[in-house]
Design an enzyme around this catalytic site. Structure first.
Site, PDB file in Angstrom:
ATOM      1  N   TYR A  30       0.836  -1.213   0.000  1.00  0.00           N
ATOM      2  CA  TYR A  30       0.000   0.000   0.000  1.00  0.00           C
ATOM      3  C   TYR A  30       0.871   1.265   0.000  1.00  0.00           C
ATOM      4  CZ  TYR A  30      -2.936   3.785   1.645  1.00  0.00           C
ATOM      5  OH  TYR A  30      -3.566   5.004   1.766  1.00  0.00           O
ATOM      6  N   ALA A  85      -2.193   9.042   4.001  1.00  0.00           N
ATOM      7  CA  ALA A  85      -3.360   8.536   4.715  1.00  0.00           C
ATOM      8  C   ALA A  85      -2.967   7.460   5.730  1.00  0.00           C
ATOM      9  CB  ALA A  85      -4.352   7.966   3.696  1.00  0.00           C
ATOM     10  N   SER A 112      -3.410  14.364   6.295  1.00  0.00           N
ATOM     11  CA  SER A 112      -4.345  13.867   5.286  1.00  0.00           C
ATOM     12  C   SER A 112      -5.781  13.908   5.805  1.00  0.00           C
ATOM     13  CB  SER A 112      -3.990  12.421   4.919  1.00  0.00           C
ATOM     14  OG  SER A 112      -5.029  11.831   4.159  1.00  0.00           O
ATOM     15  N   TYR A 136      -9.890  16.934  -0.196  1.00  0.00           N
ATOM     16  CA  TYR A 136     -10.284  16.834  -1.595  1.00  0.00           C
ATOM     17  C   TYR A 136     -11.508  17.710  -1.769  1.00  0.00           C
ATOM     18  CZ  TYR A 136      -7.474  12.566  -1.365  1.00  0.00           C
ATOM     19  OH  TYR A 136      -6.456  11.674  -1.187  1.00  0.00           O
ATOM     20  N   THR A 162      -6.118  18.783  -2.697  1.00  0.00           N
ATOM     21  CA  THR A 162      -5.499  17.897  -3.670  1.00  0.00           C
ATOM     22  C   THR A 162      -6.223  18.037  -5.000  1.00  0.00           C
ATOM     23  OG1 THR A 162      -4.719  16.408  -1.965  1.00  0.00           O
ATOM     24  CG2 THR A 162      -4.938  15.490  -4.164  1.00  0.00           C
ATOM     25  N   LYS A 232      -2.401  21.293  -4.396  1.00  0.00           N
ATOM     26  CA  LYS A 232      -1.389  20.229  -4.553  1.00  0.00           C
ATOM     27  C   LYS A 232      -1.690  19.411  -5.811  1.00  0.00           C
ATOM     28  CE  LYS A 232       0.254  16.019  -2.130  1.00  0.00           C
ATOM     29  NZ  LYS A 232      -0.375  14.815  -2.660  1.00  0.00           N
ATOM     30  N   SER A 254       3.197  18.384  -7.901  1.00  0.00           N
ATOM     31  CA  SER A 254       3.147  17.027  -7.353  1.00  0.00           C
ATOM     32  C   SER A 254       2.481  16.093  -8.342  1.00  0.00           C
ATOM     33  CB  SER A 254       2.336  17.024  -6.044  1.00  0.00           C
ATOM     34  OG  SER A 254       2.194  15.701  -5.543  1.00  0.00           O
ATOM     35  N   HIS A 256       1.825  13.205  -6.887  1.00  0.00           N
ATOM     36  CA  HIS A 256       1.346  12.366  -5.780  1.00  0.00           C
ATOM     37  C   HIS A 256       2.183  11.095  -5.654  1.00  0.00           C
ATOM     38  CE1 HIS A 256      -1.827  15.319  -6.001  1.00  0.00           C
ATOM     39  NE2 HIS A 256      -2.034  14.986  -7.251  1.00  0.00           N
ATOM     40  N   ASP A 287       6.842  18.002  -4.413  1.00  0.00           N
ATOM     41  CA  ASP A 287       7.121  16.710  -3.773  1.00  0.00           C
ATOM     42  C   ASP A 287       7.210  15.630  -4.836  1.00  0.00           C
ATOM     43  OD1 ASP A 287       4.576  15.653  -4.420  1.00  0.00           O
ATOM     44  OD2 ASP A 287       3.857  15.557  -2.354  1.00  0.00           O
ATOM     45  N   ARG A 291      14.745  12.354  -1.842  1.00  0.00           N
ATOM     46  CA  ARG A 291      15.306  11.413  -0.864  1.00  0.00           C
ATOM     47  C   ARG A 291      16.602  11.906  -0.239  1.00  0.00           C
ATOM     48  NH1 ARG A 291      10.830  10.273  -1.576  1.00  0.00           N
ATOM     49  NH2 ARG A 291       9.967   8.408  -2.538  1.00  0.00           N
TER      50      ARG A 291
HETATM   51  C1  LIG Z   1       0.683   5.651   1.563  1.00  0.00           C
HETATM   52  C2  LIG Z   1       0.422   6.972   0.910  1.00  0.00           C
HETATM   53  C3  LIG Z   1      -0.766   7.633   1.163  1.00  0.00           C
HETATM   54  C4  LIG Z   1      -1.015   8.873   0.583  1.00  0.00           C
HETATM   55  N1  LIG Z   1      -2.173   9.531   0.899  1.00  0.00           N
HETATM   56  C5  LIG Z   1      -2.399  10.760   0.361  1.00  0.00           C
HETATM   57  C6  LIG Z   1      -3.556  11.502   0.738  1.00  0.00           C
HETATM   58  O1  LIG Z   1      -4.346  11.059   1.566  1.00  0.00           O
HETATM   59  N2  LIG Z   1      -3.757  12.707   0.138  1.00  0.00           N
HETATM   60  C7  LIG Z   1      -2.882  13.231  -0.775  1.00  0.00           C
HETATM   61  O2  LIG Z   1      -3.082  14.346  -1.270  1.00  0.00           O
HETATM   62  N3  LIG Z   1      -1.752  12.554  -1.122  1.00  0.00           N
HETATM   63  C8  LIG Z   1      -1.505  11.347  -0.579  1.00  0.00           C
HETATM   64  N4  LIG Z   1      -0.346  10.680  -0.913  1.00  0.00           N
HETATM   65  C9  LIG Z   1       0.640  11.339  -1.804  1.00  0.00           C
HETATM   66  C10 LIG Z   1       1.634  12.159  -0.970  1.00  0.00           C
HETATM   67  O3  LIG Z   1       1.017  13.295  -0.415  1.00  0.00           O
HETATM   68  C11 LIG Z   1       2.840  12.663  -1.781  1.00  0.00           C
HETATM   69  O4  LIG Z   1       2.381  13.455  -2.858  1.00  0.00           O
HETATM   70  C12 LIG Z   1       3.742  11.587  -2.312  1.00  0.00           C
HETATM   71  O5  LIG Z   1       3.875  10.509  -1.403  1.00  0.00           O
HETATM   72  C13 LIG Z   1       5.124  12.213  -2.557  1.00  0.00           C
HETATM   73  O6  LIG Z   1       5.996  11.327  -3.130  1.00  0.00           O
HETATM   74  P1  LIG Z   1       7.108  10.490  -2.309  1.00  0.00           P
HETATM   75  O7  LIG Z   1       6.362   9.441  -1.567  1.00  0.00           O
HETATM   76  O8  LIG Z   1       7.938   9.947  -3.410  1.00  0.00           O
HETATM   77  O9  LIG Z   1       7.850  11.444  -1.402  1.00  0.00           O
HETATM   78  C14 LIG Z   1      -0.071   9.447  -0.323  1.00  0.00           C
HETATM   79  C15 LIG Z   1       1.122   8.776  -0.566  1.00  0.00           C
HETATM   80  C16 LIG Z   1       1.391   7.551   0.040  1.00  0.00           C
HETATM   81  C17 LIG Z   1       2.710   6.883  -0.233  1.00  0.00           C
END
Ligand SMILES: Cc1cc2nc3c(=O)[nH]c(=O)nc-3n(C[C@H](O)[C@H](O)[C@H](O)COP(=O)(O)O)c2cc1C
Length: 358
Positions: A30, A85, A112, A136, A162, A232, A254, A256, A287, A291
């Site tokens: 996940y 999340a 989140s 959202y 988002t 975002k 982003s 995401h 984002d 790393r």
């Molecule tokens: C497990 C997980 C859950 C996420 N849940 C959300 C969320 O609820 N809302 C959202 O806008 N982005 C969500 N994202 C995206 C992150 O906000 C972010 O844009 C992304 O993880 C950045 O990339 P990186 O993981 O390579 O640093 C989620 C990402 C992951 C890995």
């Protein structure tokens, strides 16, 4: 006697290995998965790797100034935590640990909408943290407005909307892995629901994304809160003008973390044109795939105001709870500091495209 010092995580990637060993393999899927074949997820990091740094000599960089001023606050590093999340999936303390770590490291945390601790409880447990609430545009506008009103009452400093997710992306690895939310983890900001379709966490709360939303709906959101709004998910520079018109205070480039539209360009590739279009009128965060301190330096040199982290925070949370996340943020900050010094940059304002190869 084993040498324990060799086991101490030194990089965010070390934390990834520790987390992978500690987390249930289904939960790992996940967190780790991207959409489709994971092309965008890989591209984010690969594109960063292709950019070179061209250091300058003898520039008096004994104490590089790396504070970030944004949305009326000053943060210790030009770094923040992206919304992810259900953080209780990887650590019992979940978002509370992350928020306390963000406060200790002096950086903002985006909570989140799908947090596994109620947004009010996070704020109460981390009163020093600068918390921004992600939401959202839900089909039911009252749900969106109520969430934002709750954040405002609980002392949140901003709302992050988002964009670029009118429908959830197809995460093939998740569909194969048949992930289900365990009984003791839930979307704490909403009422309890039974079934969760994990390719679409939104379904977990029985609220629907509004795929028909337009910039006009963002203007509506602007009207229902006093908090600054951050959009975002901007990739195309043509989306900057409507973002300004809708009254956004900042945008975040982003994709995401490659979890939405597989094939989307890397965020570091999208950044320069968005920065150009913004022309200093609003801060541009970024984002996806960051790393290393040198990755942060590259984004700042291309005009980003700050860099946010998604998965690395979950790795650190899984590996070490609150202290793990605080250490990870400090680690990245220390890497940035040394990178600035070695590149001959005494302050963030000296970082420009000239520091990088084309
Ligand atoms: C497990 C997980 C859950 C996420 N849940 C959300 C969320 O609820 N809302 C959202 O806008 N982005 C969500 N994202 C995206 C992150 O906000 C972010 O844009 C992304 O993880 C950045 O990339 P990186 O993981 O390579 O640093 C989620 C990402 C992951 C890995």
């Amino acid at each position: 006697v084993e040498d324990q010092t060799c086991r101490k995580p030194v990089t965010l990637d070390d934390l990834r290995s520790l987390a992978r060993a500690a987390i249930d393999p289904v939960v790992w899927e996940y967190i780790d998965c991207g959409a489709g074949d994971g092309r965008t997820q890989r591209a984010n990091e690969e594109h960063l790797d292709r950019i070179g740094i061209v250091p300058r000599c003898l520039r008096g960089a004994s104490a590089p100034a790396h504070a970030m001023a944004a949305l009326g606050h000053t943060f210790r590093y030009p770094v923040g935590i992206s919304p992810t999340a259900f953080q209780r999936l990887v650590h019992d303390d979940g978002e509370i640990a992350t928020a306390q770590a963000a406060a200790a490291a002096g950086v903002p945390m985006i909570v989140s909408a799908m947090s596994s601790v109620a947004l009010e409880d996070i704020a109460q447990a981390a009163p020093e943290a600068s918390l921004w609430l992600q939401t959202y545009l839900f089909k039911d506008r009252a749900t969106t407005a109520e969430l934002v009103a709750r954040a405002e009452r609980a002392g949140y400093a901003a709302v992050v909307v988002t964009l670029g997710c009118p429908v959830p992306g197809r995460r093939d690895r998740l569909i194969r892995g048949c992930f289900q939310l365990p009984d003791d983890v839930r979307a704490a900001n909403f009422g309890r629901r039974d079934r969760v379709d994990f390719n679409n966490p939104i379904h977990s709360v029985d609220v629907e994304l509004d795929a028909a939303a337009t910039w006009r709906d963002l203007a509506w959101l602007r009207g229902v809160t006093r908090l600054p709004l951050v959009g975002k998910g901007v990739i195309d520079p043509r989306d900057v003008a409507p973002a300004l018109e809708a009254g956004l205070s900042a945008i975040m480039v982003s994709n995401h973390g490659g979890r939405q539209l597989d094939g989307t360009i890397a965020t570091i590739a999208a950044l320069p044109a968005v920065v150009d279009a913004a022309a200093g009128r609003l801060p541009v965060f970024v984002d996806s795939g960051f790393r290393r301190g040198t990755d942060v330096l590259k984004a700042l040199a291309l005009g980003a105001t700050g860099v946010f982290l998604g998965r690395p925070v979950l790795w650190a949370l899984a590996a070490g709870g609150r202290d793990g996340v605080a250490d990870a943020l400090t680690m990245l900050g220390a890497e940035l500091r040394v990178a600035m010094q070695l590149a001959g940059c005494a302050s963030l304002s000296e970082l420009g495209p000239g520091v990088l190869t084309a």
